[in-house]
Design an enzyme around this catalytic site. Structure first.
Site, PDB file in Angstrom:
ATOM      1  N   ARG A 182       2.243  46.262 -74.822  1.00  0.00           N
ATOM      2  CA  ARG A 182       2.622  47.337 -73.909  1.00  0.00           C
ATOM      3  C   ARG A 182       1.556  47.590 -72.847  1.00  0.00           C
ATOM      4  NH1 ARG A 182       2.416  52.804 -77.669  1.00  0.00           N
ATOM      5  NH2 ARG A 182       0.286  53.454 -77.145  1.00  0.00           N
ATOM      6  N   ASP A 201      10.553  48.901 -75.884  1.00  0.00           N
ATOM      7  CA  ASP A 201      11.533  48.531 -76.914  1.00  0.00           C
ATOM      8  C   ASP A 201      12.875  48.135 -76.319  1.00  0.00           C
ATOM      9  OD1 ASP A 201       9.769  49.043 -78.997  1.00  0.00           O
ATOM     10  OD2 ASP A 201      10.320  51.151 -79.097  1.00  0.00           O
TER      11      ASP A 201
END
Length: 332
Positions: A295, A134
């Site tokens: 990710r 993030d």
């Protein structure tokens, strides 16, 4: 004097979190020849349960293989310890005779370390090795995990834009990011001209409404004949409520252990696609939820490619802090 380092991984895995792990372990061994390196399985859970793997005998070659494997090799957890849990963790560290605890992770992991540091009240060193896709850790330009995930996102949008040039329509890609829009914004990194997608980008930091989305899509279709949209899963509508709570029926909503609406599943995408088909009945409309794909994206070309930021960062921190013990947990 022999030293012990405890190291563990917390939060969501990434493609490079094991690079940070390997870099920390190798740096500790090179700086402290008699160091004992322990690995706690599944983060702080392993420490509380006295569940360690001794990494001291792992060769550099073995650690490099671990480094180039996407996931969290030690296993991970999202546990947020209360006072009683903190007591068990600290007792586990003392039992392991740890001089330092290195915890790799993002905001929640940093918060856990702060809680433990305050509760310990002693000479033990607590070191946070940043990792988050993030990219929302304070006082960082960017963090390990973000670049590899952003590369997936930008490549995906470059490719889907070409797809929708061939078969025009509406495309929405929903990208991870509950409160931070860095990963979603990276979708536009390779745009060169106004006609290049994504044409619209929506992030949690800015107000959002479905009505605005529909109006923006109409304008984009009129201009380019197609519309490619990058949207953060955490965009919020009036009052700060997540869009997921606005579009997904109550009986379909899932919540995590902390009461937050689950955003990375596919329900938001399905609900949004249904709404777009109602608004644009004659236009091809598709919505994809990227979910965990960014990710875990393995971007490396060779067996021993090193992500230097992930590799060097913990080594520098270990040199500055010179902790006495490193513990690392690896799952079997």
């Amino acid at each position: 004097m022999s030293r012990t380092f405890v190291i563990a991984q917390g939060g969501g895995p990434t493609a490079v979190i094991n690079q940070t792990l390997a870099g920390a372990v190798i740096a500790a061994r090179r700086r402290h020849g008699d160091v004992r390196v322990l690995g706690a399985k599944h983060g702080i859970r392993g420490i509380a349960a006295d569940d360690f793997i001794d990494l001291t005998a792992f060769s550099d070659g073995d650690l490099m293989h671990i480094a180039n494997t996407p996931n969290s090799a030690l296993g991970s957890t999202r546990d947020k310890p209360d006072d009683a849990y903190c007591g068990r963790i600290l007792e586990g560290l003392r039992k392991a005779k740890a001089d330092a605890f290195v915890y790799i992770g993002g905001n929640d992991t940093a918060g856990t370390l702060q809680i433990l540091d305050r509760a310990a009240g002693g000479p033990m060193t607590f070191v946070h090795a940043p990792k988050t896709i993030d990219n929302d850790l304070a006082e960082n330009d960017h963090t390990p995990g973000f670049i590899s995930a952003a590369l997936f996102v930008v490549r995906a949008f470059l490719s889907v834009d070409l797809d929708f040039r061939a078969l025009p329509g509406i495309y929405v890609g929903i990208v991870m990011g509950r409160h931070a829009g860095f990963l979603t914004a990276s979708a536009a990194a390779w745009r060169r001209q106004a006609a290049d997608g994504p044409h619209l980008v929506y992030v949690p930091e800015e107000p959002f409404s479905v009505e605005r989305l529909v109006a923006d899509i109409h304008a984009t279709l009129d201009r380019f004949g197609r519309c490619v949209v990058a949207m953060s899963e955490g965009v919020t509508v009036a009052g700060g409520a997540p869009l997921a709570g606005h579009l997904i029926p109550a009986h379909r909503r899932e919540h995590d252990a902390h009461g937050n609406i689950q955003l990375s599943g596919g329900d938001l995408g399905l609900a949004l696609q249904s709404r777009l088909k109602e608004e644009f009945p004659k236009v091809r409309a598709r919505v994809d939820t990227f979910g965990y794909l960014p990710r875990g994206f393995n971007f490396r070309r060779g067996a021993y490619t090193i992500d230097y930021e992930s590799w060097i960062n913990p080594r520098g921190r270990l040199r500055r802090n010179a902790p006495a013990v490193v513990a690392v947990a690896i799952t079997t």
